[in-house]
Design a protein around this motif. Structure first.
Motif, PDB file in Angstrom:
ATOM      1  N   LEU A 168      42.890 -14.317  49.140  1.00  0.00           N
ATOM      2  CA  LEU A 168      43.174 -13.569  47.914  1.00  0.00           C
ATOM      3  C   LEU A 168      43.776 -12.196  48.186  1.00  0.00           C
ATOM      4  N   LEU A 169      43.269 -11.530  49.226  1.00  0.00           N
ATOM      5  CA  LEU A 169      43.629 -10.150  49.511  1.00  0.00           C
ATOM      6  C   LEU A 169      44.579 -10.129  50.703  1.00  0.00           C
ATOM      7  N   ARG A 170      45.860  -9.974  50.419  1.00  0.00           N
ATOM      8  CA  ARG A 170      46.890 -10.139  51.434  1.00  0.00           C
ATOM      9  C   ARG A 170      47.333  -8.792  52.009  1.00  0.00           C
ATOM     10  N   PRO A 171      47.999  -8.788  53.172  1.00  0.00           N
ATOM     11  CA  PRO A 171      48.337  -7.525  53.834  1.00  0.00           C
ATOM     12  C   PRO A 171      49.323  -6.640  53.082  1.00  0.00           C
ATOM     13  N   ASP A 172      50.069  -7.206  52.124  1.00  0.00           N
ATOM     14  CA  ASP A 172      50.986  -6.347  51.367  1.00  0.00           C
ATOM     15  C   ASP A 172      50.281  -5.563  50.266  1.00  0.00           C
ATOM     16  N   GLY A 173      48.979  -5.825  50.055  1.00  0.00           N
ATOM     17  CA  GLY A 173      48.220  -5.068  49.059  1.00  0.00           C
ATOM     18  C   GLY A 173      48.482  -5.463  47.625  1.00  0.00           C
ATOM     19  N   ASP A 174      49.384  -6.408  47.397  1.00  0.00           N
ATOM     20  CA  ASP A 174      49.711  -6.828  46.032  1.00  0.00           C
ATOM     21  C   ASP A 174      48.721  -7.915  45.615  1.00  0.00           C
ATOM     22  N   ASN A 175      47.487  -7.489  45.365  1.00  0.00           N
ATOM     23  CA  ASN A 175      46.383  -8.428  45.189  1.00  0.00           C
ATOM     24  C   ASN A 175      46.120  -8.762  43.727  1.00  0.00           C
ATOM     25  N   PRO A 176      45.465  -9.895  43.446  1.00  0.00           N
ATOM     26  CA  PRO A 176      45.120 -10.231  42.054  1.00  0.00           C
ATOM     27  C   PRO A 176      44.250  -9.125  41.448  1.00  0.00           C
ATOM     28  N   PRO A 177      44.630  -8.576  40.321  1.00  0.00           N
ATOM     29  CA  PRO A 177      43.899  -7.435  39.751  1.00  0.00           C
ATOM     30  C   PRO A 177      42.424  -7.712  39.488  1.00  0.00           C
ATOM     31  N   PHE A 178      42.060  -8.963  39.180  1.00  0.00           N
ATOM     32  CA  PHE A 178      40.668  -9.222  38.811  1.00  0.00           C
ATOM     33  C   PHE A 178      39.703  -9.000  39.978  1.00  0.00           C
ATOM     34  N   VAL A 179      40.220  -9.034  41.236  1.00  0.00           N
ATOM     35  CA  VAL A 179      39.365  -8.836  42.400  1.00  0.00           C
ATOM     36  C   VAL A 179      39.189  -7.350  42.720  1.00  0.00           C
ATOM     37  N   GLU A 180      39.995  -6.497  42.103  1.00  0.00           N
ATOM     38  CA  GLU A 180      39.955  -5.057  42.369  1.00  0.00           C
ATOM     39  C   GLU A 180      39.772  -4.267  41.071  1.00  0.00           C
ATOM     40  N   PRO A 181      38.690  -4.489  40.344  1.00  0.00           N
ATOM     41  CA  PRO A 181      38.502  -3.777  39.075  1.00  0.00           C
ATOM     42  C   PRO A 181      38.264  -2.287  39.302  1.00  0.00           C
ATOM     43  N   TYR A 182      38.644  -1.495  38.295  1.00  0.00           N
ATOM     44  CA  TYR A 182      38.461  -0.039  38.378  1.00  0.00           C
ATOM     45  C   TYR A 182      37.043   0.317  37.934  1.00  0.00           C
ATOM     46  N   ALA A 183      36.082  -0.075  38.740  1.00  0.00           N
ATOM     47  CA  ALA A 183      34.668   0.158  38.435  1.00  0.00           C
ATOM     48  C   ALA A 183      34.113   1.188  39.406  1.00  0.00           C
ATOM     49  N   ARG A 184      33.190   2.029  38.930  1.00  0.00           N
ATOM     50  CA  ARG A 184      32.689   3.144  39.732  1.00  0.00           C
ATOM     51  C   ARG A 184      31.647   2.720  40.764  1.00  0.00           C
ATOM     52  N   THR A 185      30.967   1.608  40.535  1.00  0.00           N
ATOM     53  CA  THR A 185      29.955   1.146  41.486  1.00  0.00           C
ATOM     54  C   THR A 185      30.242  -0.296  41.873  1.00  0.00           C
ATOM     55  N   LEU A 186      29.634  -0.716  42.979  1.00  0.00           N
ATOM     56  CA  LEU A 186      29.827  -2.090  43.434  1.00  0.00           C
ATOM     57  C   LEU A 186      29.283  -3.074  42.410  1.00  0.00           C
ATOM     58  N   ASP A 187      28.089  -2.840  41.882  1.00  0.00           N
ATOM     59  CA  ASP A 187      27.495  -3.776  40.930  1.00  0.00           C
ATOM     60  C   ASP A 187      28.333  -3.895  39.659  1.00  0.00           C
ATOM     61  N   GLU A 188      28.830  -2.762  39.168  1.00  0.00           N
ATOM     62  CA  GLU A 188      29.697  -2.811  37.983  1.00  0.00           C
ATOM     63  C   GLU A 188      30.966  -3.592  38.292  1.00  0.00           C
ATOM     64  N   GLY A 189      31.505  -3.387  39.486  1.00  0.00           N
ATOM     65  CA  GLY A 189      32.719  -4.091  39.863  1.00  0.00           C
ATOM     66  C   GLY A 189      32.504  -5.583  39.987  1.00  0.00           C
ATOM     67  N   LEU A 190      31.399  -5.984  40.598  1.00  0.00           N
ATOM     68  CA  LEU A 190      31.113  -7.416  40.736  1.00  0.00           C
ATOM     69  C   LEU A 190      30.885  -8.072  39.376  1.00  0.00           C
ATOM     70  N   ALA A 191      30.283  -7.321  38.452  1.00  0.00           N
ATOM     71  CA  ALA A 191      30.114  -7.846  37.091  1.00  0.00           C
ATOM     72  C   ALA A 191      31.465  -8.039  36.424  1.00  0.00           C
TER      73      ALA A 191
END
Length: 329
Positions: A73-96
């Motif tokens: 999912l996460l490739r070396p060009d950094g152009d990754n699927p947005p759903f895997v990199e949410p703009y969340a302040r904590t890990l738990d919020e991001g995983l949710a």
């Protein structure tokens, strides 16, 4: 919209309106899953070996096997699927937020992710089909990767982030938005109100009055990445002036070390007087490739200039670099 410049070269082009120029801000803090995505991209890259080479080898050794599917999912060009990199302040919020994306992913997104994956796309298809086991596997992979690659270094990541924002905020106040953003990449510049970075792949975007959020990353080494933000604004992710391997494990002794890292700060100090690459390497006891990495970044930030004199490459601090040295004291 995508296209080509008149000369046919691929580049990033970001069109600003007058309103956009008044709404350039900095992200308030680094975000866990954004940094994780860029860290896993950085592990797979081969550029900047003098700075990132040892870190990459160590990160690959320490990465648990259950996290390896993330490379699909996460490739070396950094152009990754947005759903895997949410703009969340904590890990738990991001995983949710990641879990909440189940059922919203489109077939087009699956096709793109599968085409980019180096391994089997079967588990990606299971993700897009909403398979519970696949989503549990994704959650576990993200957690284990974060604990191995990001969590142990979070204070250093924050130090790099804050130092970069402090420096560019000062640059923005003293010299304006053009100078602030031109220093984001060695090949960055402006064509009127269009911000350009002359490096592939080609991408053209219009901010349309929605503004831009600047977000440095201590992991990213490539061309700045443009992404959408839930607020409607755009986010420009760019390499922090001090990458993670150059951030010391102890608190920085001063603002200059915090911004540049001790070795890079020492390079800038030396270049108050014009010196060759070899002279800098000899004075600091570091390799020529390492000096080249440091001078490339300092040059991109507008802190030094480089010129050739026959076979010799001469570096010297700019007025901006000298000003930074004085303010750092």
């Amino acid at each position: 919209e995508a296209g080509r410049t008149a000369g046919g070269g691929a580049m990033l082009r970001v069109h600003f309106t007058a309103e956009d120029l008044l709404h350039v801000t900095f992200a308030p803090e680094p975000l866990p899953l954004v940094e994780l995505g860029l860290a896993l991209a950085a592990v797979q890259r081969t550029d900047a070996p003098a700075v990132f080479g040892r870190w990459r080898h160590r990160a690959l050794r320490e990465l648990p096997g259950r996290a390896r599917p993330l490379f699909d999912l996460l490739r070396p060009d950094g152009d990754n699927p947005p759903f895997v990199e949410p703009y969340a302040r904590t890990l738990d919020e991001g995983l949710a937020d990641v879990a909440a994306a189940a059922g919203r992913l489109t077939g087009r997104e699956l096709h793109r992710a599968a085409a980019r994956a180096p391994g089997s796309a079967s588990w990606l298809r299971a993700l897009w089909d909403g398979d519970r086991e696949a989503w549990t596997r994704l959650d576990g992979a993200l957690r284990s990767a974060y604990e191995a690659v990001v969590a142990p270094h979070w204070p250093r990541i924050r130090q790099s982030f804050r130092a970069d924002v402090a420096w560019r905020t000062r640059l923005l106040a003293a010299h304006g938005i053009r100078a602030c953003m031109a220093g984001l990449h060695p090949r960055a510049g402006w064509d009127g109100t269009v911000f350009e970075v002359a490096a592939p792949p080609h991408h053209e975007a219009r901010l349309g009055g929605r503004g831009l959020v600047l977000m440095p990353s201590s992991f990213w080494t490539g061309r700045p990445l443009l992404a959408g933000h839930p607020s409607g604004a755009h986010v420009l992710l760019y390499p922090a002036l001090t990458p993670l391997p150059l951030v010391g494990p102890e608190p920085a002794e001063g603002p200059l070390d915090a911004l540049l890292g001790r070795t890079r700060a020492a390079v800038l100090h030396l270049l108050v007087e014009q010196r060759t690459t070899t002279e800098v390497a000899r004075a600091l006891g570091i390799s020529l490739p390492s000096v080249s990495e440091h001078t490339r970044t300092l040059r991109a930030a507008g802190l030094i200039t480089t010129e050739r004199d026959g076979k010799a490459v001469l570096h010297s601090a700019t007025a901006l670099g000298v000003d930074l040295l004085h303010s750092g004291r």
